[in-house]
Design an enzyme around this catalytic site. Structure first.
Site, PDB file in Angstrom:
ATOM      1  N   HIS A 525       0.817  -1.221   0.000  1.00 43.93           N
ATOM      2  CA  HIS A 525       0.000   0.000   0.000  1.00 43.93           C
ATOM      3  C   HIS A 525       0.852   1.274   0.000  1.00 43.93           C
ATOM      4  CE1 HIS A 525      -3.756   1.976   0.038  1.00 43.93           C
ATOM      5  NE2 HIS A 525      -4.427   1.051   0.679  1.00 43.93           N
ATOM      6  N   ASP A 529      -1.922   2.016  -4.640  1.00 46.05           N
ATOM      7  CA  ASP A 529      -3.219   2.254  -4.015  1.00 46.05           C
ATOM      8  C   ASP A 529      -4.241   1.245  -4.517  1.00 46.05           C
ATOM      9  OD1 ASP A 529      -2.307   4.398  -2.508  1.00 46.05           O
ATOM     10  OD2 ASP A 529      -2.673   5.823  -4.135  1.00 46.05           O
TER      11      ASP A 529
END
Length: 552
Positions: A525, A529
């Protein structure tokens, strides 16, 4: 002049190596370029050649032993050359340490007044943090149910203690006043640290806490002598005269065990506890059999005390035969590959914030396309090859997935090199297809087959396992429908490929038999995204459901 050969660093991540085999022995002649040994690194077993000529005078790491990089591996020099100086240089400090005299202390023996000052008063008990599970190393006090100054009765619950497995009630085995709490609510402490002090009201707690081990040891010795005298006395009496192990003593049982015994009408005096210090726990009540008397249990094995019982209707019930056996286990030394896999995957899992995205792909067109391709002469393409090619094409359209996290910066890789996870005997390796986006399906198939074969034979070079920008892990051939993988750092993502299965699907408003495959993308992450990962999977699905687009 003798040359010291140290354990080499044969890969960029190698920290230690294991000597798999020595191809030379002490006294053998060594020529420049001769293979000295086979060394197992964290990635492969590699041949290590000599850059010097001479006689092998000393071997520092034997076959099967492991040593860190730069540790003495061997010494090469002229036959008969004195190498004691090289060998003793590393051990000189240890010799000095062994010969160093131990400091003498002129401590005077404790006086009677000192001993009495630190002696624990009669009736005072120091309670330590208990070991409430076999793996417990420390405990956390979740709640104190008594506070300093409260009166404590034997069997009262003192506190709730959180172990590594559960939160458990801890009861007092003593009566008195709670004089001191050593571990406050919410605090953690190792096993055997002072938890509380119970004793007569007005006791000097500081003197109790400062009591030395010598007094405790003498008390323990006296207690043991008392127990031995008691045992000797009871041993002179016939066994038939003893009612049970708890006669005349307090019966230790957990609150749950007491409640179960009361509900079942079981006398706790007849139950033998299996917990610490003979404490009766839940399983002792569950396994208690009234028919098994104490005398029979002492005289014969358990299997012989089981007799037929009678149910309510008067019919005989066959005895329960429980399995008997011997527990056994063995420890196997971890290979360098296994230790490196454990280290790198743990680092990846706990440093990169993983999240997972899963899609289901219609594979009907892929199956038909593969069949047509494999009908060509000297051509063999697998579904895994098609997935690798589709990933390479999708990475070109989504460069954010083809990145590396660098802390203060993110590295965008303009080249695409896909790593393909391969299972080997000792674990897992990831050979890399360099510039995958420029390879055809047949080139990918041939390269994967070659790399996988050499990986299983431990013939891969470190260069062939470095430089991936994305990884594919496929367990579909083992019948696994769906799974998640740990990111192969420094990649930002890894794709987990499941098996192709036939099942009912809806096409054009009708239920038909279709072939589907699940893909799970694990993303870091920090660099990828959720929306970026989802868009990558949409592109990947489009390539797999329409394989002809990969050839355009």
């Amino acid at each position: 002049m003798a040359i010291v050969v140290n354990m080499p660093r044969l890969s960029d991540t190698m920290e230690e190596g294991t000597v798999a085999a020595w191809l030379k022995k002490v006294g053998d002649k060594v020529e420049e370029g001769d293979i000295l040994a086979e060394i197992e690194t964290d990635k492969a077993t590699m041949e290590f050649e000599s850059f010097n000529e001479g006689t092998l005078l000393h071997i520092g790491v034997e076959e099967g032993d492991t040593a860190p990089v730069d540790v003495l591996l061997a010494i090469i020099g002229e036959e008969g050359e004195d190498i004691s100086g090289l060998l003793n240089g590393s051990g000189a400090a240890e010799v000095v340490k062994e010969e160093a005299p131990e400091p003498k202390t002129d401590a005077a023996p404790p006086t009677d007044s000192d001993s009495s000052a630190t002696e624990i008063p009669e009736g005072v008990e120091v309670i330590k943090m208990p070991r409430l599970s076999d793996t417990m190393e420390e405990g956390t006090v979740a709640t104190w149910l008594k506070k300093v100054g409260d009166t404590v009765e034997e069997g009262d619950i003192l506190a709730e203690i959180e172990t590594d497995k559960a939160t458990m009630e801890f009861e007092s085995f003593y009566s008195g006043t709670l004089l001191y709490i050593g571990i406050q609510e919410g605090e953690s402490s190792p096993v055997d640290e002072v938890l509380a002090v119970i004793g007569p009201e007005g006791t000097d707690v500081d003197a109790v806490l400062n009591a030395g081990p010598s007094e405790n040891a003498s008390q323990s010795t006296a207690s043991n002598e008392t127990k031995q005298e008691t045992t000797a006395t009871t041993d002179d009496k016939p066994i038939a005269e003893t009612k049970g192990v708890h006669d005349g003593q307090r019966i230790f049982a957990s609150p749950l065990a007491k409640k179960m015994a009361a509900d079942k009408g079981v006398d706790l005096a007849d139950v033998k506890g299996s917990g610490d210090h003979g404490r009766i726990v839940k399983k002792d009540i569950e396994n208690y059999s009234p028919a098994a008397t104490a005398t029979a249990a002492i005289a014969t094995p358990v299997s012989e005390t089981v007799k037929d019982t009678i149910d309510v209707s008067g019919s005989a019930i066959a005895p329960i035969r429980l399995p008997l056996g011997e527990e056994s286990s063995e420890e196997v030394k971890n290979s360098q590959m296994r230790k490196t896999i454990a280290k790198r995957l743990a680092e990846s899992k706990f440093t990169a914030p993983h999240y997972y995205l899963t899609i289901e792909v219609d594979m009907d067109n892929a199956i038909a396309s593969r069949k047509q391709i494999n009908e060509l002469p000297d051509t063999k393409v697998s579904f895994n090859d098609m997935v690798v090619k589709a990933c390479a094409n999708a990475l070109k359209k989504h460069p954010q997935v083809n990145t590396t996290w660098k802390g203060d910066t993110t590295q965008f890789n303009h080249h695409i090199s896909v790593g393909v996870a391969v299972a080997v005997a000792d674990g897992l390796v990831v050979p890399v297809l360099k510039f995958t986006d420029q390879m055809s399906l047949t080139q990918i198939g041939s390269a994967v087959k070659d790399l996988a074969g050499r990986a299983r034979n431990k013939k891969l070079t470190p260069a062939e396992m470095d430089g991936s920008t994305f990884t594919v892990s496929n367990l579909g051939m083992f019948g696994i429908l769906e799974f998640t993988s740990i990111i192969n750092q420094p990649n930002s993502a890894i794709l987990s490929v499941g098996a192709i299965v036939q099942k009912p699907v809806v096409k054009n408003g009708e239920i038909v038999v279709g072939n589907t495959m699940k893909l799970c993308l694990a993303c870091d992450h920090r660099t990828v995204d959720g929306a970026t990962g989802a868009q990558f999977l949409q592109t990947l699905r489009a390539y797999l459901e329409n394989p002809v687009t990969m050839l355009a």
